[in-house]
Design a protein around this motif. Sequence first.
Motif, PDB file in Angstrom:
ATOM      1  N   GLY A 197       0.826  -1.203   0.000  1.00 33.47           N
ATOM      2  CA  GLY A 197       0.000   0.000   0.000  1.00 33.47           C
ATOM      3  C   GLY A 197       0.857   1.248   0.000  1.00 33.47           C
ATOM      4  O   GLY A 197       1.682   1.446  -0.896  1.00 33.47           O
ATOM      5  N   ASP A 198       0.685   2.066   1.013  1.00 31.84           N
ATOM      6  CA  ASP A 198       1.423   3.331   1.103  1.00 31.84           C
ATOM      7  C   ASP A 198       2.576   3.269   2.094  1.00 31.84           C
ATOM      8  O   ASP A 198       3.052   4.309   2.556  1.00 31.84           O
ATOM      9  CB  ASP A 198       0.463   4.465   1.530  1.00 31.84           C
ATOM     10  CG  ASP A 198      -0.599   4.730   0.478  1.00 31.84           C
ATOM     11  OD1 ASP A 198      -0.261   4.688  -0.715  1.00 31.84           O
ATOM     12  OD2 ASP A 198      -1.761   4.965   0.850  1.00 31.84           O
ATOM     13  N   ILE A 236       8.147   3.860  -2.381  1.00 29.14           N
ATOM     14  CA  ILE A 236       6.685   3.958  -2.485  1.00 29.14           C
ATOM     15  C   ILE A 236       6.293   4.598  -3.810  1.00 29.14           C
ATOM     16  O   ILE A 236       5.367   4.135  -4.492  1.00 29.14           O
ATOM     17  CB  ILE A 236       6.122   4.758  -1.293  1.00 29.14           C
ATOM     18  CG1 ILE A 236       6.337   3.976   0.011  1.00 29.14           C
ATOM     19  CG2 ILE A 236       4.641   5.064  -1.495  1.00 29.14           C
ATOM     20  CD1 ILE A 236       6.108   4.787   1.263  1.00 29.14           C
ATOM     21  N   LYS A 237       7.003   5.652  -4.206  1.00 28.15           N
ATOM     22  CA  LYS A 237       6.701   6.305  -5.479  1.00 28.15           C
ATOM     23  C   LYS A 237       6.902   5.345  -6.643  1.00 28.15           C
ATOM     24  O   LYS A 237       6.062   5.273  -7.561  1.00 28.15           O
ATOM     25  CB  LYS A 237       7.592   7.537  -5.666  1.00 28.15           C
ATOM     26  CG  LYS A 237       7.367   8.242  -7.000  1.00 28.15           C
ATOM     27  CD  LYS A 237       8.247   9.480  -7.154  1.00 28.15           C
ATOM     28  CE  LYS A 237       8.005  10.158  -8.495  1.00 28.15           C
ATOM     29  NZ  LYS A 237       8.831  11.378  -8.664  1.00 28.15           N
ATOM     30  N   LEU A 242       4.224   2.009 -11.159  1.00 27.22           N
ATOM     31  CA  LEU A 242       3.886   0.780 -11.878  1.00 27.22           C
ATOM     32  C   LEU A 242       2.522   0.232 -11.476  1.00 27.22           C
ATOM     33  O   LEU A 242       2.058  -0.750 -12.063  1.00 27.22           O
ATOM     34  CB  LEU A 242       4.959  -0.286 -11.642  1.00 27.22           C
ATOM     35  CG  LEU A 242       6.379   0.054 -12.094  1.00 27.22           C
ATOM     36  CD1 LEU A 242       7.249  -1.190 -12.077  1.00 27.22           C
ATOM     37  CD2 LEU A 242       6.402   0.685 -13.474  1.00 27.22           C
ATOM     38  N   GLY A 243       1.887   0.847 -10.501  1.00 26.76           N
ATOM     39  CA  GLY A 243       0.568   0.395 -10.072  1.00 26.76           C
ATOM     40  C   GLY A 243       0.605  -0.779  -9.124  1.00 26.76           C
ATOM     41  O   GLY A 243      -0.414  -1.457  -8.934  1.00 26.76           O
ATOM     42  N   GLY A 248       8.480  -5.502  -4.175  1.00 25.34           N
ATOM     43  CA  GLY A 248       9.848  -5.475  -3.676  1.00 25.34           C
ATOM     44  C   GLY A 248      10.615  -4.498  -4.549  1.00 25.34           C
ATOM     45  O   GLY A 248      10.800  -4.750  -5.739  1.00 25.34           O
ATOM     46  N   VAL A 249      11.013  -3.374  -3.984  1.00 26.14           N
ATOM     47  CA  VAL A 249      11.684  -2.322  -4.747  1.00 26.14           C
ATOM     48  C   VAL A 249      13.163  -2.342  -4.392  1.00 26.14           C
ATOM     49  O   VAL A 249      13.527  -2.218  -3.214  1.00 26.14           O
ATOM     50  CB  VAL A 249      11.072  -0.939  -4.448  1.00 26.14           C
ATOM     51  CG1 VAL A 249      11.760   0.135  -5.281  1.00 26.14           C
ATOM     52  CG2 VAL A 249       9.571  -0.942  -4.719  1.00 26.14           C
TER      53      VAL A 249
END
Length: 295
Positions: A197-198, A236-237, A242-243, A248-249
């Motif tokens: 989520g956020d 988060i951005k 990518l929606g 996992g960033v």
Amino acid sequence: MIIGVATRNRESWCSRKIIEALEARGVEVLAFSLSQVTARVGFNSGAKLEARGVDLSRLGALLVRPIGPGSLDEIFFRVDLLHRLERLGVPIVNRPSAIERAVDKYYALTLLEDAGVRVPKTVVTQRPLEAFKAFSQLGGDVVIKPIFGSRGLGVTRARDQESAGRIFRLLAYHRFVIYEQEFVAHGGKDIRCFVIGDRVVAAMRRIAKSGWKTNVSRGGTPIPFKPSAEAEELAIKAAKVLGCEIAGVDLMEAGDGQLLVHEINSQPGFRGLQTSSGVDIAGEIAEYLIGKAKG
């Protein structure tokens, strides 16, 4: 309420932990593989999508774990099933459009760049000669990746023109797109932020066991890590661009100390991260799915 978990193997560590977390919260779980789904079109009655005898439109929500390997027909059909199920009103995490964006490395990088997110310099081409020219433009030290893939599989590094040229010609011969990226001197470490989520619910530094690959699946060591506010905001951005509601960033520090995003996984594993951080990621995912579920 029934929540679906689309997984190749319900006994895999991550899938099992998520199923256990949902059941512990009183949720009935339908675990199935997308290869088990039967689709019907043109019938006036009956289930349009069915798996293990259940009409999938009855699901309160669906979590998509890795879709799995397959032929082009199989992969397209599995994603088509998710689009149909979404149109039938089932909340899907992640949405099929997000999965399509994240799985395609070139497409994902273009969306991130368009949104002002810093990414590694990358050249993508089908022509070995153009890839060879770009080798010098990218500093004479490049990482060559499959445009579709994860867990560091098929990723190689080339530091001289001869070996780079051989790889480019071999890829072109077998009709693969050449995806060539500058090697970022990251000191054998990067940052994985797990976004739901956020929020960044957990993060770790991944330390390469030897060489430069940090993937835990390739022997990298997960170390508990508290990211900066800047890193959390960037992760988060990137997920939102990518929606992805769950992602996992992966972040790296460039030579100038600035952070860049080098990959986003829309169906991330979390065994190493949950073990190292102590955060109940499976529980966080379960709570998010329950909050998203219809009815």
